[in-house]
Design a protein around this motif. Structure first.
Motif, PDB file in Angstrom:
ATOM      1  N   ILE A 214       0.814  -1.216   0.000  1.00 56.71           N
ATOM      2  CA  ILE A 214       0.000   0.000   0.000  1.00 56.71           C
ATOM      3  C   ILE A 214       0.849   1.269   0.000  1.00 56.71           C
ATOM      4  O   ILE A 214       0.341   2.366  -0.225  1.00 56.71           O
ATOM      5  N   GLY A 215       2.141   1.129   0.226  1.00 60.25           N
ATOM      6  CA  GLY A 215       2.969   2.330   0.222  1.00 60.25           C
ATOM      7  C   GLY A 215       4.418   2.005   0.513  1.00 60.25           C
ATOM      8  O   GLY A 215       4.759   0.872   0.871  1.00 60.25           O
ATOM      9  N   CYS A 216       5.238   3.023   0.331  1.00 58.65           N
ATOM     10  CA  CYS A 216       6.674   2.835   0.539  1.00 58.65           C
ATOM     11  C   CYS A 216       7.215   4.040   1.297  1.00 58.65           C
ATOM     12  O   CYS A 216       7.022   5.180   0.883  1.00 58.65           O
ATOM     13  N   VAL A 217       7.842   3.770   2.426  1.00 57.48           N
ATOM     14  CA  VAL A 217       8.478   4.840   3.199  1.00 57.48           C
ATOM     15  C   VAL A 217       9.984   4.606   3.090  1.00 57.48           C
ATOM     16  O   VAL A 217      10.492   3.578   3.539  1.00 57.48           O
ATOM     17  N   TYR A 218      10.653   5.538   2.462  1.00 58.17           N
ATOM     18  CA  TYR A 218      12.093   5.384   2.261  1.00 58.17           C
ATOM     19  C   TYR A 218      12.860   5.641   3.559  1.00 58.17           C
ATOM     20  O   TYR A 218      12.317   6.238   4.499  1.00 58.17           O
ATOM     21  N   PHE A 219      14.100   5.164   3.599  1.00 61.23           N
ATOM     22  CA  PHE A 219      14.944   5.458   4.756  1.00 61.23           C
ATOM     23  C   PHE A 219      15.075   6.974   4.863  1.00 61.23           C
ATOM     24  O   PHE A 219      15.451   7.635   3.902  1.00 61.23           O
ATOM     25  N   ASP A 220      14.734   7.518   6.014  1.00 60.05           N
ATOM     26  CA  ASP A 220      14.737   8.969   6.206  1.00 60.05           C
ATOM     27  C   ASP A 220      15.671   9.283   7.378  1.00 60.05           C
ATOM     28  O   ASP A 220      15.395   8.907   8.524  1.00 60.05           O
ATOM     29  N   ALA A 221      16.773   9.960   7.062  1.00 62.90           N
ATOM     30  CA  ALA A 221      17.781  10.234   8.095  1.00 62.90           C
ATOM     31  C   ALA A 221      17.202  11.047   9.252  1.00 62.90           C
ATOM     32  O   ALA A 221      17.628  10.902  10.396  1.00 62.90           O
ATOM     33  N   ASP A 222      16.206  11.894   8.965  1.00 62.96           N
ATOM     34  CA  ASP A 222      15.582  12.697  10.033  1.00 62.96           C
ATOM     35  C   ASP A 222      14.848  11.808  11.036  1.00 62.96           C
ATOM     36  O   ASP A 222      14.862  12.067  12.230  1.00 62.96           O
ATOM     37  N   VAL A 223      14.188  10.772  10.490  1.00 63.32           N
ATOM     38  CA  VAL A 223      13.465   9.839  11.369  1.00 63.32           C
ATOM     39  C   VAL A 223      14.477   9.154  12.271  1.00 63.32           C
ATOM     40  O   VAL A 223      14.296   9.050  13.489  1.00 63.32           O
ATOM     41  N   PHE A 224      15.556   8.695  11.670  1.00 64.27           N
ATOM     42  CA  PHE A 224      16.576   7.960  12.423  1.00 64.27           C
ATOM     43  C   PHE A 224      17.211   8.865  13.481  1.00 64.27           C
ATOM     44  O   PHE A 224      17.376   8.477  14.635  1.00 64.27           O
ATOM     45  N   ARG A 225      17.511  10.096  13.071  1.00 64.25           N
ATOM     46  CA  ARG A 225      18.144  11.054  13.999  1.00 64.25           C
ATOM     47  C   ARG A 225      17.201  11.359  15.174  1.00 64.25           C
ATOM     48  O   ARG A 225      17.613  11.362  16.329  1.00 64.25           O
ATOM     49  N   SER A 226      15.936  11.597  14.846  1.00 68.28           N
ATOM     50  CA  SER A 226      14.963  11.922  15.915  1.00 68.28           C
ATOM     51  C   SER A 226      14.823  10.785  16.910  1.00 68.28           C
ATOM     52  O   SER A 226      14.510  11.002  18.089  1.00 68.28           O
ATOM     53  N   SER A 227      15.043   9.550  16.426  1.00 64.26           N
ATOM     54  CA  SER A 227      14.847   8.406  17.319  1.00 64.26           C
ATOM     55  C   SER A 227      15.888   8.384  18.445  1.00 64.26           C
ATOM     56  O   SER A 227      15.684   7.741  19.473  1.00 64.26           O
ATOM     57  N   LEU A 228      16.990   9.118  18.257  1.00 62.53           N
ATOM     58  CA  LEU A 228      17.978   9.231  19.345  1.00 62.53           C
ATOM     59  C   LEU A 228      17.364   9.906  20.562  1.00 62.53           C
ATOM     60  O   LEU A 228      17.779   9.688  21.700  1.00 62.53           O
ATOM     61  N   GLU A 229      16.358  10.751  20.310  1.00 61.21           N
ATOM     62  CA  GLU A 229      15.650  11.420  21.418  1.00 61.21           C
ATOM     63  C   GLU A 229      14.312  10.754  21.686  1.00 61.21           C
ATOM     64  O   GLU A 229      13.478  11.272  22.431  1.00 61.21           O
ATOM     65  N   GLY A 230      14.081   9.637  21.013  1.00 62.06           N
ATOM     66  CA  GLY A 230      12.813   8.921  21.201  1.00 62.06           C
ATOM     67  C   GLY A 230      11.639   9.597  20.522  1.00 62.06           C
ATOM     68  O   GLY A 230      10.486   9.354  20.859  1.00 62.06           O
ATOM     69  N   LYS A 231      11.929  10.461  19.544  1.00 63.86           N
ATOM     70  CA  LYS A 231      10.853  11.227  18.911  1.00 63.86           C
ATOM     71  C   LYS A 231      10.745  10.898  17.418  1.00 63.86           C
ATOM     72  O   LYS A 231      11.573  10.175  16.880  1.00 63.86           O
ATOM     73  N   ILE A 232       9.713  11.473  16.787  1.00 66.23           N
ATOM     74  CA  ILE A 232       9.634  11.376  15.323  1.00 66.23           C
ATOM     75  C   ILE A 232       9.460  12.781  14.761  1.00 66.23           C
ATOM     76  O   ILE A 232       8.892  13.643  15.437  1.00 66.23           O
ATOM     77  N   PRO A 233       9.949  13.005  13.539  1.00 72.38           N
ATOM     78  CA  PRO A 233       9.816  14.359  12.993  1.00 72.38           C
ATOM     79  C   PRO A 233       8.373  14.684  12.603  1.00 72.38           C
ATOM     80  O   PRO A 233       7.577  13.775  12.363  1.00 72.38           O
ATOM     81  N   VAL A 234       8.043  15.969  12.551  1.00 73.46           N
ATOM     82  CA  VAL A 234       6.680  16.360  12.178  1.00 73.46           C
ATOM     83  C   VAL A 234       6.586  16.754  10.701  1.00 73.46           C
ATOM     84  O   VAL A 234       5.510  17.007  10.178  1.00 73.46           O
ATOM     85  N   SER A 235       7.735  16.829  10.042  1.00 73.17           N
ATOM     86  CA  SER A 235       7.703  17.100   8.606  1.00 73.17           C
ATOM     87  C   SER A 235       8.852  16.330   7.960  1.00 73.17           C
ATOM     88  O   SER A 235       9.688  15.752   8.656  1.00 73.17           O
ATOM     89  N   GLY A 236       8.850  16.304   6.626  1.00 75.53           N
ATOM     90  CA  GLY A 236       9.910  15.597   5.910  1.00 75.53           C
ATOM     91  C   GLY A 236       9.340  14.501   5.030  1.00 75.53           C
ATOM     92  O   GLY A 236       8.125  14.333   4.927  1.00 75.53           O
ATOM     93  N   VAL A 237      10.262  13.751   4.425  1.00 72.19           N
ATOM     94  CA  VAL A 237       9.861  12.782   3.404  1.00 72.19           C
ATOM     95  C   VAL A 237       8.991  11.664   3.981  1.00 72.19           C
ATOM     96  O   VAL A 237       7.935  11.333   3.429  1.00 72.19           O
ATOM     97  N   ALA A 238       9.414  11.112   5.124  1.00 67.30           N
ATOM     98  CA  ALA A 238       8.651   9.989   5.699  1.00 67.30           C
ATOM     99  C   ALA A 238       7.243  10.428   6.084  1.00 67.30           C
ATOM    100  O   ALA A 238       6.276   9.680   5.935  1.00 67.30           O
TER     101      ALA A 238
END
Ligand code: ATP
Ligand code: MG
Length: 262
Positions: A214-238
């Motif tokens: 149903i969809g494809c979410v590419y590897f998003d460095a912002d998502v990975f970076r935010s996970s260091l703080e246990g968070k997810i980004p509110v904007s960006g590709v993912a």
């Protein structure tokens, strides 16, 4: 609508749950996220809450008591539960976003997680939603929850699949188990995909196994970076890609229109 997000450990279930929840909020849905993962405890932070809600397990006297009562299934089978019925301490709220947690394994040697599976199953069965309410369930990794019947009242299953073949294999098993209990809406969403070439290969693998993507979410460095703080980004590709996934799901399930699967 009740949607369970499943997949292999670490495939990105909680990330996809949080991204979908934020998107659904933006579409004026009231969103209940159900944390059904007894091991990981950081979902509340990913959803922007400062503290987790008190687990529902505490509402019924904790795991020990439920274990004693497991032989009497009627204990949890009496009422319908609407969102208003859940007390504030068990329901974290932020705007239209709500979070309940089933329970966590807190101590070593405290026994298996079966009681949490029973509670998840019964809670989801009794949960009654209005048309503008959406429940998104963050499932425990793997397939054990199917054995405990957690999905019996779920109408849609989203399988998060990342590139390693083992993730595809777990996805296939989930697809078989979900189909086996009569769930009609089952899709895979590709996640952490590093390139179009790998997306094409993954889609081919899943197509061979008769699993709709149903969809494809590419590897998003912002998502990975935010996970260091246990968070997810509110904007960006993912975020954008998840918006597409939610739109397709809602089109197919709620508006009942067949959209183009990718
Ligand atoms: N699209 C993405 N791009 C980059 N990193 C991602 C993406 N999706 C998830 N991740 C990262 O992968 C890691 C695992 O994600 P997540 O915790 O959501 O997986 P999970 O399936 O819920 O894991 P578990 O089985 O332990 O519950 C996190 O570091 C997260 O930031
Ligand atoms: Mg998780």
């Amino acid at each position: 609508m009740k949607i369970a997000v499943c997949g292999k450990g670490g495939s990105g279930k909680s990330t996809i749950v949080a991204l979908l929840a934020n998107e659904a909020l933006g579409r004026d849905y009231k969103v209940l996220v159900v944390d059904s993962d007894e091991s990981n405890s950081g979902l509340f932070r990913m959803l922007g809450f400062e503290n987790p809600p008190v687990p529902l397990m505490e509402l019924i006297g904790g795991k020990k008591v439920l274990k004693q009562k497991m032989a009497q299934p009627s204990i949890l089978a009496e009422n319908h539960i609407s969102l208003e019925d859940i007390s504030p301490q068990h329901l974290a709220r932020r705007d239209g976003l709500m979070l309940v947690s089933i329970g966590k394994i807190l101590q070593s040697l405290e026994g298996c997680a079966c009681p949490m599976g029973v509670l998840s199953r019964e809670f989801l069965k009794k949960l009654t939603l209005n048309t503008n309410e959406l429940a998104i369930v963050d499932m425990e990794a793997g397939v054990e929850h199917f054995g405990r019947g957690v999905e019996t009242s779920i109408d849609s299953v989203l399988i998060v699949v990342e590139p390693p073949l083992e993730s595809v294999n777990v996805g296939q098993k989930i697809h078989e188990l979900a189909s086996g209990i009569g769930i009609k809406n089952i899709w895979a969403v590709l996640n952490k995909v590093p390139s179009e070439e790998i997306a094409t290969k993954l889609k081919a693998e899943l197509k061979q196994r008769h699993i709709d993507v149903i969809g494809c979410v590419y590897f998003d460095a912002d998502v990975f970076r935010s996970s260091l703080e246990g968070k997810i980004p509110v904007s960006g590709v993912a975020v954008h890609e998840t918006k597409e996934v939610l739109w397709r799901i809602l089109s197919m399930v709620i508006m009942n229109t067949e959209t183009t699967r990718i």
